[in-house]
Design an enzyme around this catalytic site. Structure first.
Site, mmCIF file in Angstrom:
data_model
loop_
_atom_site.group_PDB
_atom_site.id
_atom_site.type_symbol
_atom_site.label_atom_id
_atom_site.label_comp_id
_atom_site.label_asym_id
_atom_site.label_seq_id
_atom_site.Cartn_x
_atom_site.Cartn_y
_atom_site.Cartn_z
ATOM 1 N N TRP A 199 0.787 -1.226 0.000
ATOM 2 C CA TRP A 199 0.000 0.000 0.000
ATOM 3 C C TRP A 199 0.825 1.285 0.000
ATOM 4 C CZ3 TRP A 199 2.037 2.029 4.285
ATOM 5 C CH2 TRP A 199 2.348 1.183 5.350
ATOM 6 N N ASN A 200 2.129 1.193 0.236
ATOM 7 C CA ASN A 200 2.835 2.463 0.491
ATOM 8 C C ASN A 200 3.050 3.302 -0.761
ATOM 9 O OD1 ASN A 200 4.748 0.488 -0.248
ATOM 10 N ND2 ASN A 200 6.387 1.736 0.596
ATOM 11 N N GLY A 242 6.338 -6.451 -0.696
ATOM 12 C CA GLY A 242 5.582 -6.379 0.553
ATOM 13 C C GLY A 242 6.457 -6.796 1.715
ATOM 14 N N GLY A 243 5.831 -7.215 2.782
ATOM 15 C CA GLY A 243 6.566 -7.551 4.000
ATOM 16 C C GLY A 243 7.325 -8.874 3.870
ATOM 17 N N GLU A 300 10.566 -8.294 -3.374
ATOM 18 C CA GLU A 300 11.076 -7.017 -2.834
ATOM 19 C C GLU A 300 10.462 -6.863 -1.450
ATOM 20 O OE1 GLU A 300 13.209 -5.188 -4.418
ATOM 21 O OE2 GLU A 300 13.021 -5.839 -6.488
ATOM 22 N N LEU A 301 11.286 -7.003 -0.402
ATOM 23 C CA LEU A 301 10.716 -7.134 0.944
ATOM 24 C C LEU A 301 11.125 -5.969 1.855
ATOM 25 C CD1 LEU A 301 11.291 -10.999 1.160
ATOM 26 C CD2 LEU A 301 9.335 -9.767 0.207
ATOM 27 N N CYS A 314 10.202 1.331 2.203
ATOM 28 C CA CYS A 314 11.071 0.171 2.460
ATOM 29 C C CYS A 314 12.516 0.613 2.641
ATOM 30 C CB CYS A 314 10.942 -0.838 1.329
ATOM 31 S SG CYS A 314 11.243 -0.115 -0.286
ATOM 32 N N GLU A 365 11.477 -4.001 11.386
ATOM 33 C CA GLU A 365 11.002 -2.905 10.539
ATOM 34 C C GLU A 365 9.726 -2.316 11.144
ATOM 35 O OE1 GLU A 365 9.102 -3.842 6.792
ATOM 36 O OE2 GLU A 365 10.295 -2.310 5.798
ATOM 37 N N GLU A 385 14.564 -5.687 -9.541
ATOM 38 C CA GLU A 385 13.665 -5.083 -10.516
ATOM 39 C C GLU A 385 14.374 -3.885 -11.134
ATOM 40 O OE1 GLU A 385 10.036 -4.162 -8.235
ATOM 41 O OE2 GLU A 385 9.050 -5.666 -9.467
HETATM 42 P P1 NAD Z 1 2.102 -7.149 3.152
HETATM 43 O O1 NAD Z 1 3.155 -8.181 2.993
HETATM 44 O O2 NAD Z 1 1.189 -7.212 4.307
HETATM 45 O O3 NAD Z 1 1.150 -7.129 1.863
HETATM 46 C C1 NAD Z 1 1.665 -6.989 0.561
HETATM 47 C C2 NAD Z 1 0.698 -7.612 -0.431
HETATM 48 O O4 NAD Z 1 0.654 -9.019 -0.202
HETATM 49 C C3 NAD Z 1 -0.745 -7.117 -0.302
HETATM 50 O O5 NAD Z 1 -1.304 -6.995 -1.585
HETATM 51 C C4 NAD Z 1 -1.417 -8.247 0.477
HETATM 52 O O6 NAD Z 1 -2.796 -8.337 0.231
HETATM 53 C C5 NAD Z 1 -0.689 -9.456 -0.104
HETATM 54 N N1 NAD Z 1 -0.731 -10.654 0.739
HETATM 55 C C6 NAD Z 1 -0.831 -10.727 2.090
HETATM 56 N N2 NAD Z 1 -0.839 -12.022 2.488
HETATM 57 C C7 NAD Z 1 -0.729 -12.767 1.368
HETATM 58 C C8 NAD Z 1 -0.665 -14.164 1.117
HETATM 59 N N3 NAD Z 1 -0.720 -15.056 2.109
HETATM 60 N N4 NAD Z 1 -0.547 -14.595 -0.154
HETATM 61 C C9 NAD Z 1 -0.462 -13.701 -1.185
HETATM 62 N N5 NAD Z 1 -0.533 -12.370 -1.014
HETATM 63 C C10 NAD Z 1 -0.655 -11.904 0.242
HETATM 64 O O7 NAD Z 1 2.866 -5.753 3.079
HETATM 65 P P2 NAD Z 1 2.253 -4.298 3.272
HETATM 66 O O8 NAD Z 1 1.948 -4.091 4.724
HETATM 67 O O9 NAD Z 1 1.184 -4.073 2.261
HETATM 68 O O10 NAD Z 1 3.485 -3.383 2.852
HETATM 69 C C11 NAD Z 1 4.517 -3.022 3.708
HETATM 70 C C12 NAD Z 1 5.744 -3.872 3.456
HETATM 71 O O11 NAD Z 1 6.146 -3.785 2.096
HETATM 72 C C13 NAD Z 1 6.935 -3.404 4.265
HETATM 73 O O12 NAD Z 1 7.569 -4.515 4.844
HETATM 74 C C14 NAD Z 1 7.845 -2.771 3.222
HETATM 75 O O13 NAD Z 1 9.204 -2.771 3.566
HETATM 76 C C15 NAD Z 1 7.569 -3.607 2.037
HETATM 77 N N6 NAD Z 1 7.959 -2.900 0.812
HETATM 78 C C16 NAD Z 1 9.081 -3.318 0.150
HETATM 79 C C17 NAD Z 1 9.504 -2.634 -0.983
HETATM 80 C C18 NAD Z 1 10.742 -3.066 -1.728
HETATM 81 O O14 NAD Z 1 10.897 -2.671 -2.882
HETATM 82 N N7 NAD Z 1 11.624 -3.857 -1.140
HETATM 83 C C19 NAD Z 1 8.780 -1.538 -1.448
HETATM 84 C C20 NAD Z 1 7.643 -1.138 -0.735
HETATM 85 C C21 NAD Z 1 7.240 -1.836 0.396
#
Ligand code: NAD
Length: 480
Positions: free
Chosen positions: A149-150, A226-227, A248-249, A282, A383, A460
């Site tokens: 979402w960020n 995501g996370g 990308e975590l 991130c 984090e 990426e």
């Molecule tokens: P999140 O992992 O909770 O969710 C990310 C996405 O994954 C969402 O679309 C969510 O619906 C989906 N998701 C959740 N559970 C799932 C599952 N079991 N199977 C498949 N999809 C699933 O992350 P968030 O809270 O939306 O975002 C914040 C995180 O993203 C932070 O940890 C941040 O560091 C990371 N992030 C990383 C980068 C990067 O480039 N490394 C960039 C931006 C954000």
């Protein structure tokens, strides 16, 4: 109740799961309801994507023709930039100025990968016999793209642009907190003239729609941002299915200030590096390492500058820090700050919700600085993804490198020093996908981006960013 539908095969569908309630985190007001995909809807999306990807009109389309469509997407993003920026701001509370910048970057990603379509080459390897040995690059077929979402505007653009430039069809699942930017991208794809089904968007929850997507047998590649905990769940499924992933975590990036640095420039970068996007980045420089000889003086300046930051509504031009992306997320940030106090940390500024009555209804949190904790403390290791800076002193390079590398993450790192030799030494020793020397958060679509250790797998962007979404195929043509 009006429900915004999602996009499968060029059709708009309401979905079979419980609709998403989209809330504006800066005001607490309801933005509206968005359809939610069930596992059956996801299956429908993947089936459509597969059919669309195999249509001769798409799979025989020449790369320079794909480029034309991608350029058109870029133009439409620019035309609709003000609307897209305002929409992102309403969903994640980010400053409007940051959202506008991200809309321009999203268009830039489409232009960059269009350019790659026009300039990429196949390879001919030196022959070792009576044959011509060539290497060509094929799309996987259906790519699943899952985003947080960020920064949906940029993160969704950089995945979709590269995957489609590579010849794939995409099923995009945005975060349930920011569901509608992906829908706008779907609309732009239709208006740009892409065949239906090349970009499908399934809005919905992670455990339902996201999971169904990564488990689907016709998804041949997964691109996830995501996370780290979610990345690990996805990697396990992908490992079992033998499907490649780009992950990308999370991050816990060290921002390092040596005594010989240009301290005025470092001060600006340190404050911007953590508090832009309210720390929900991130690559936020969330651990500040200050060389012991300037620790008190420089920390005093960082605290003073942070106290002067203007927290306010995301669309107010004077605001420098806006709300967090959701009320649930603010509670998580508050739990981290409480844990810091419990472990003996000192809050030098912030550490609470702002007092201003006009901000009461939003998910605001004051920019916060915590000191007095060792590197092993929870807030120095995990984090937080919020406006919280942890400050630590260091004594010499060996101590610094041990502390800076002492987390599971390895995404970004900033180094401030006037000695280029020291910067180079430390930069090489830091376990991190990106190192910034005398600058911070500079980002270009032309360079690879990704993490070491638990911050991810793969890269990426950059010239080879398209290869993430392709398979190499060797063809021997007999000449004997
Ligand atoms: P999140 O992992 O909770 O969710 C990310 C996405 O994954 C969402 O679309 C969510 O619906 C989906 N998701 C959740 N559970 C799932 C599952 N079991 N199977 C498949 N999809 C699933 O992350 P968030 O809270 O939306 O975002 C914040 C995180 O993203 C932070 O940890 C941040 O560091 C990371 N992030 C990383 C980068 C990067 O480039 N490394 C960039 C931006 C954000």
């Amino acid at each position: 109740m009006s429900i915004q539908p999602f996009l499968i095969g060029g059709e708009w569908i309401k979905g079979n799961a419980v609709p998403i309630e989209s809330i504006n985190p800066a005001t607490g007001e309801l933005n509206g309801y968005v359809g939610s995909a069930s596992a059956a809807d996801v299956d429908h999306a993947v089936t459509n994507a597969l059919q669309a990807q195999r249509q001769p009109s798409w799979c025989n389309m020449l790369p320079h023709e794909r480029a034309r469509l991608l350029y058109r997407v870029a133009e439409l993003i620019i035309e609709r930039g003000p609307q897209l920026s305002a929409q992102q701001m309403r969903e994640n509370g980010k400053l409007l100025s940051e959202c506008s910048f991200q809309a321009a970057a999203a268009a830039g990603a489409f232009r960059y990968f269009a350019g790659i379509c026009e300039t990429m080459v196949s390879e001919v390897a030196p022959s070792r016999g009576q044959y011509l040995s060539t290497v060509v690059y094929e799309p996987f077929g259906v790519v699943a793209a899952i985003t947080p979402w960020n920064s949906p505007l940029t993160l969704e653009a950089q995945k979709v642009a590269a995957a489609v430039a590579a010849g794939n069809a995409v099923v995009l699942k945005p975060s349930e907190f920011t569901p509608t930017l992906a829908l706008e991208l779907g609309r732009i794809f239709i208006d740009a003239g892409f065949p239906p089904g090349i970009l499908n968007v399934v809005t919905g929850s992670g455990p339902e729609a996201g999971l169904a997507l990564v488990q689907h047998p016709d998804v041949r590649m997964i691109s996830f941002t995501g996370g780290t905990a979610t990345g690990r769940i996805i990697a396990k499924i992908a490992g079992e299915r033998l499907v490649p992933t780009a992950l990308e975590l999370g991050g816990k990036s060290p921002h390092i200030v040596f005594a010989d640095a240009d301290l005025d420039a470092a001060l600006d970068a340190v404050v911007m590096g953590i508090f832009s996007s309210s720390g929900q980045s991130c690559i936020a420089g969330s651990r500040l390492f200050i060389e012991r000889s300037i620790y008190d003086e420089f920390l005093g300046r960082v605290v003073e500058r942070t106290r002067a930051l203007r927290v306010g509504p995301p669309d107010a031009p004077q605001s420098q820090v806006a709300s967090l992306s959701s009320f649930i997320h603010r509670e998580r940030v508050e739990r981290y700050v409480a844990s810091a106090l419990k472990e003996g940390g000192q809050i030098l500024v912030g550490g609470k919700r702002p007092d201003a009555p006009e901000l009461e209804k939003g998910a605001y949190y004051e920019p916060t600085i915590i000191a007095g904790l060792p590197s092993s403390a929870t807030v120095c290791q995990e984090e937080i993804f919020g406006p919280v800076l942890c400050v630590l002193p260091f004594d010499g390079e060996a101590d610094l490198i041990e502390q800076a590398n002492g987390t599971v993450y390895g995404l970004g790192c900033g180094i401030w020093t006037e000695s280029f030799k020291k910067a180079w030494r430390v930069g090489r020793a830091i376990e991190s996908g990106t190192v910034w020397i005398n600058t911070y958060k500079a980002l270009s679509v032309a360079t690879p981006f990704g993490g070491f250790k638990d911050s991810g797998i793969g890269r990426e962007k950059g010239f080879y960013g398209i290869r993430v979404y392709q398979e190499a195929k060797t063809i021997y043509l007999g000449l004997g």
